[in-house]
Scaffold this motif. Structure first.
Motif, mmCIF file in Angstrom:
data_model
loop_
_atom_site.group_PDB
_atom_site.id
_atom_site.type_symbol
_atom_site.label_atom_id
_atom_site.label_comp_id
_atom_site.label_asym_id
_atom_site.label_seq_id
_atom_site.Cartn_x
_atom_site.Cartn_y
_atom_site.Cartn_z
ATOM 1 N N ASP A 243 0.837 -1.214 0.000
ATOM 2 C CA ASP A 243 0.000 0.000 0.000
ATOM 3 C C ASP A 243 0.867 1.258 0.000
ATOM 4 O O ASP A 243 0.551 2.245 -0.675
ATOM 5 N N LEU A 247 1.379 4.866 -2.865
ATOM 6 C CA LEU A 247 1.173 6.294 -2.594
ATOM 7 C C LEU A 247 2.084 7.125 -3.485
ATOM 8 O O LEU A 247 3.240 6.782 -3.712
ATOM 9 N N GLU A 248 1.562 8.244 -3.968
ATOM 10 C CA GLU A 248 2.272 8.990 -5.011
ATOM 11 C C GLU A 248 3.341 9.939 -4.467
ATOM 12 O O GLU A 248 4.353 10.165 -5.122
ATOM 13 N N GLU A 252 2.840 11.736 1.657
ATOM 14 C CA GLU A 252 1.812 10.730 1.935
ATOM 15 C C GLU A 252 2.430 9.483 2.554
ATOM 16 O O GLU A 252 1.910 8.934 3.524
ATOM 17 N N ARG A 253 3.547 9.058 1.991
ATOM 18 C CA ARG A 253 4.223 7.867 2.517
ATOM 19 C C ARG A 253 4.724 8.107 3.939
ATOM 20 O O ARG A 253 4.620 7.230 4.805
#
Length: 364
Positions: A243, A247-248, A252-253
């Motif tokens: 997942d 993430l882009e 976010e990561r």
């Protein structure tokens, strides 16, 4: 140098491979999803190269890499050709180290080839099949060596004695790596035998998200079982790692990882561990054109390190100019390191240290 991902069908090998390599090997909820081995060339995460990049501001950066191989799942009877046994064993023989994935999570929606979750049984299934194959190899070699040993051939006698020690270990369900070579001759013999269970191994406990930080009862069982193997155990929520890779953005990561209580993706930890497992280390070259991490064997000399760049560098080696990574960062540039008298000139006998920043002088 290649590290092969092994395990029973459906334990998360291909999903892990995808996380590590950003390749898209097929992963699905049925056995033998992987048939042909997938190979990924994976960058080795290294914060040191980021520091060098910030100081030197080069046109490009090249990280060290490691080859990861996703191999078909093995089942009971593989040593006799069951399932994809022969293909599996041939593929793993070509690898230099083993990443053994064990399923350590409960999920009724993901089938287990043996019906229920039991990482201890799963490990023993794999170990026994590999040991049986090695036993077959040892017995064949013994047949040839015994004839020569009877004629008084000293080398054959040494080899026969060593093979018998390995055979005894295999018969006791112990891997060949547990047999310590007594001298350099036996070390060379072990390498020449190309036994599957002589390869270094680490265990990856594939857990669910809740166990990503602290592990669970299955992880505890694995750690207890392998405590005498001198093998690293890594806990990884492979599904969650998958997942994260989807993430882009970096932000976010980062937020995802913080929510889990992690400082970095577990995949990064695993890649560095695989690099160590292969007995690899890194030295750097740093210039305005390129900052680059070069991979060498631990214990490599300066000429051998130069030869990784080009064989001519090794053949015509004169000397190496060496800066310790810590000194490079502390003083901020090569010129300031020189001013401080911290640049060293090393000759052919120098054993390169992990993190050395190097220039080579050579004459072809």
């Amino acid at each position: 140098m290649k590290a092969g991902i092994v395990g029973l069908p459906n334990v998360g090998k291909s999903t892990l491979f995808n996380c590590l390599s950003n390749a898209k090997a097929q992963s699905a909820n049925f056995p033998f999803c992987t048939i042909e081995p997938n190979i990924g060339v994976v960058n080795v995460p290294d914060p040191r190269i980021e520091k060098l990049e910030a100081l030197v501001k080069p046109e490009r950066v090249q990280m060290a890499t490691v080859d990861i191989v996703d191999i078909a799942g093995l089942v009971k009877g593989a040593s006799k050709g069951e399932g994809l046994g022969n293909q599996f064993l041939g593929n793993i023989r070509e690898c230099n180290a083993i990443i053994h994935v064990l399923r350590c999570f409960d999920n009724d929606n993901i089938v287990h080839v043996d019906g229920n979750v039991n990482p201890i049984r799963d490990k023993e299934t794999i170990d026994i099949e590999l040991q049986l194959k090695d036993l077959e190899t040892v017995d064949k070699r013994l047949e040839k060596v015994k004839r020569a040993a009877k004629t008084g051939n000293k080398e054959a006698q040494v080899e026969e004695a060593f093979l018998n020690r390995i055979r005894e270990a295999l018969l006791q369900a112990k891997s060949a790596r547990t047999v310590e070579p007594k001298n350099f001759d036996e070390e060379e013999l072990m390498e020449n035998f190309q036994l599957i269970t002589s390869k270094p191994v680490m265990y990856v406990c594939n857990v669910d998200e809740d166990a990503a930080v602290k592990g669970n009862k299955y992880v505890d069982q694995v750690r207890e079982l392998v405590k005498d193997e001198n093998a690293e155990v890594i806990v990884l929520a492979v599904g969650t790692e998958a997942d994260i890779t989807e993430l882009e953005t970096y932000e976010e990561r980062k937020m995802f990882l913080e929510d889990l209580g992690l400082h970095e993706p577990g995949a990064s930890v695993l890649i560095r561990a695989a690099y160590r497992l292969l007995k690899q280390q890194t030295y750097f070259t740093a210039g305005v054109k390129e900052v680059r991490a070069w991979t060498i064997n631990i214990g490599a000399t300066a000429p051998q390190a130069a030869g990784v760049i080009h064989t001519d560098f090794e053949k015509g080696f004169i000397r190496a100019e060496v800066i310790a990574f810590e000194d490079y960062v502390a003083f901020g540039s090569e010129s300031k390191v020189k001013e401080a008298g911290k640049l060293r000139v090393e000759g052919k006998e120098y054993i390169v240290k992990d993190g050395d920043v190097m220039h080579f002088r050579f004459n072809v």
